[in-house]
Design an enzyme around this catalytic site. Structure first.
Site, mmCIF file in Angstrom:
data_model
loop_
_atom_site.group_PDB
_atom_site.id
_atom_site.type_symbol
_atom_site.label_atom_id
_atom_site.label_comp_id
_atom_site.label_asym_id
_atom_site.label_seq_id
_atom_site.Cartn_x
_atom_site.Cartn_y
_atom_site.Cartn_z
ATOM 1 N N PRO A 182 0.821 -1.212 0.000
ATOM 2 C CA PRO A 182 0.000 0.000 0.000
ATOM 3 C C PRO A 182 0.860 1.271 0.000
ATOM 4 O O PRO A 182 0.423 2.318 -0.444
ATOM 5 C CB PRO A 182 -0.839 -0.114 1.274
ATOM 6 N N GLU A 222 2.132 -6.877 8.135
ATOM 7 C CA GLU A 222 2.501 -5.456 7.994
ATOM 8 C C GLU A 222 3.709 -5.300 7.069
ATOM 9 O O GLU A 222 4.519 -4.405 7.246
ATOM 10 C CB GLU A 222 2.822 -4.887 9.382
ATOM 11 N N ARG A 229 -1.580 -8.514 -21.007
ATOM 12 C CA ARG A 229 -2.449 -8.196 -22.141
ATOM 13 C C ARG A 229 -1.753 -7.263 -23.133
ATOM 14 O O ARG A 229 -2.197 -7.105 -24.252
ATOM 15 C CB ARG A 229 -3.754 -7.577 -21.689
ATOM 16 N N ASP A 271 -7.350 1.269 -25.586
ATOM 17 C CA ASP A 271 -8.243 1.206 -24.429
ATOM 18 C C ASP A 271 -8.029 2.417 -23.518
ATOM 19 O O ASP A 271 -7.133 3.224 -23.735
ATOM 20 C CB ASP A 271 -8.072 -0.119 -23.694
HETATM 21 N N1 LIG Z 1 -3.137 -1.996 -1.441
HETATM 22 C C1 LIG Z 1 -2.345 -3.056 -1.046
HETATM 23 N N2 LIG Z 1 -2.547 -3.609 0.193
HETATM 24 C C2 LIG Z 1 -1.772 -4.651 0.613
HETATM 25 C C3 LIG Z 1 -0.782 -5.192 -0.190
HETATM 26 C C4 LIG Z 1 -0.554 -4.643 -1.470
HETATM 27 C C5 LIG Z 1 -1.342 -3.555 -1.909
HETATM 28 N N3 LIG Z 1 -1.134 -2.990 -3.166
HETATM 29 O O1 LIG Z 1 -1.823 -2.005 -3.602
HETATM 30 O O2 LIG Z 1 -0.241 -3.471 -3.937
#
Ligand SMILES: Nc1ncccc1[N+](=O)[O-]
Length: 242
Positions: free
Chosen positions: A88, A115, A157, A172
């Site tokens: 994230p 985490e 793709r 696209d």
């Molecule tokens: N958003 C995410 N949450 C956990 C792991 C990986 C993530 N991501 O976006 O690659």
């Protein structure tokens, strides 16, 4: 292209062998190898994580296991890898990232759970290979596996021969910086709703203009950030302000 995925849930990545990607693999366009991270543990509980230094919630994945796993996986093929760690906190994965990854000979994905992975793993491998921490969106998943499915599909793709009709990848959404406008097919009228007249006119100039207007309109409404990010020369004089 060779793709390696290191994960504690290899079963989660089984879809990579299905449908579009399955056919691409059969055609030898993509080689997918899944590796269970726990194969590189040495304790009876196959421990892959531990409490975070400095305290705090959750668990962090241990560097030793990841080091042994990635050393072994990277050494298993001679093609130089780009290491991709979905997280994230990563840089946004976009169509531009997908296009860049489609030019790589090999992608090695490290799927973090809990985490995340001890930072020293990324720091160590960044000294030898390109390492990207990427995010597929501003939300928190339990692990990186779903992100790998998304990234691999977006990249695969774009590989020549994977899609039936190569033109669609070029046209696209996001390829020209705009969202795609509405699409229609038969019947001409469905539940009292007719297909826009211009699309049945055979006038290709008018059709291209109508489509661009709808794409601009939709982008202005739904993703003004994309419109703002368009380079100056991408909007021509005929593009009315939306
Ligand atoms: N958003 C995410 N949450 C956990 C792991 C990986 C993530 N991501 O976006 O690659």
């Amino acid at each position: 292209m060779r793709i390696d995925v290191v994960t504690i849930f290899p079963g989660y990545l089984a879809p990579l062998r299905e449908s579009l990607l399955g056919r691409a693999a059969d055609a030898g366009l993509i080689e997918v190898a899944l590796h269970d991270l726990r194969s590189w543990t040495h304790d009876v509980h196959q421990t892959v994580d531990d409490a975070p230094y400095g305290g705090g919630p959750g668990m962090v994945m241990r560097p030793q296991v990841w080091g042994e796993a990635l050393d072994a996986v990277i050494a298993s093929d001679s093609r130089p890898p780009r290491l991709v760690v979905p997280a994230p906190a990563g840089r946004s994965f976009t169509q531009a990232t997908a296009r860049a990854y489609a030019t790589e000979q090999r992608l090695v994905f490290a799927c973090g759970r809990y985490e995340g992975i001890d930072q020293r793993v990324v720091d160590h491998y960044s000294r030898q290979f390109p390492v990207d921490e990427v995010s597929i969106g501003d939300y928190v998943l339990v692990g990186g596996e779903a992100a790998v499915l998304v990234i691999v599909e977006a990249v695969a793709r774009l590989l020549p021969g994977v899609l039936g009709n190569p033109r669609s990848a070029a046209e696209d959404s996001f390829s020209d910086g705009l969202l795609e406008g509405p699409a229609y097919t038969r019947p001409e009228v469905w539940r009292g709703q007719a297909v826009p007249e211009v699309l049945r006119s055979g006038n290709h100039g008018a059709i291209a203009r109508w489509r661009r207007d709808r794409a601009l309109e939709r982008t202005a409404k739904r993703r003004p950030d994309l419109l703002a990010a368009l380079p100056e020369d991408r909007l021509d004089a005929a593009d009315q302000a939306f």
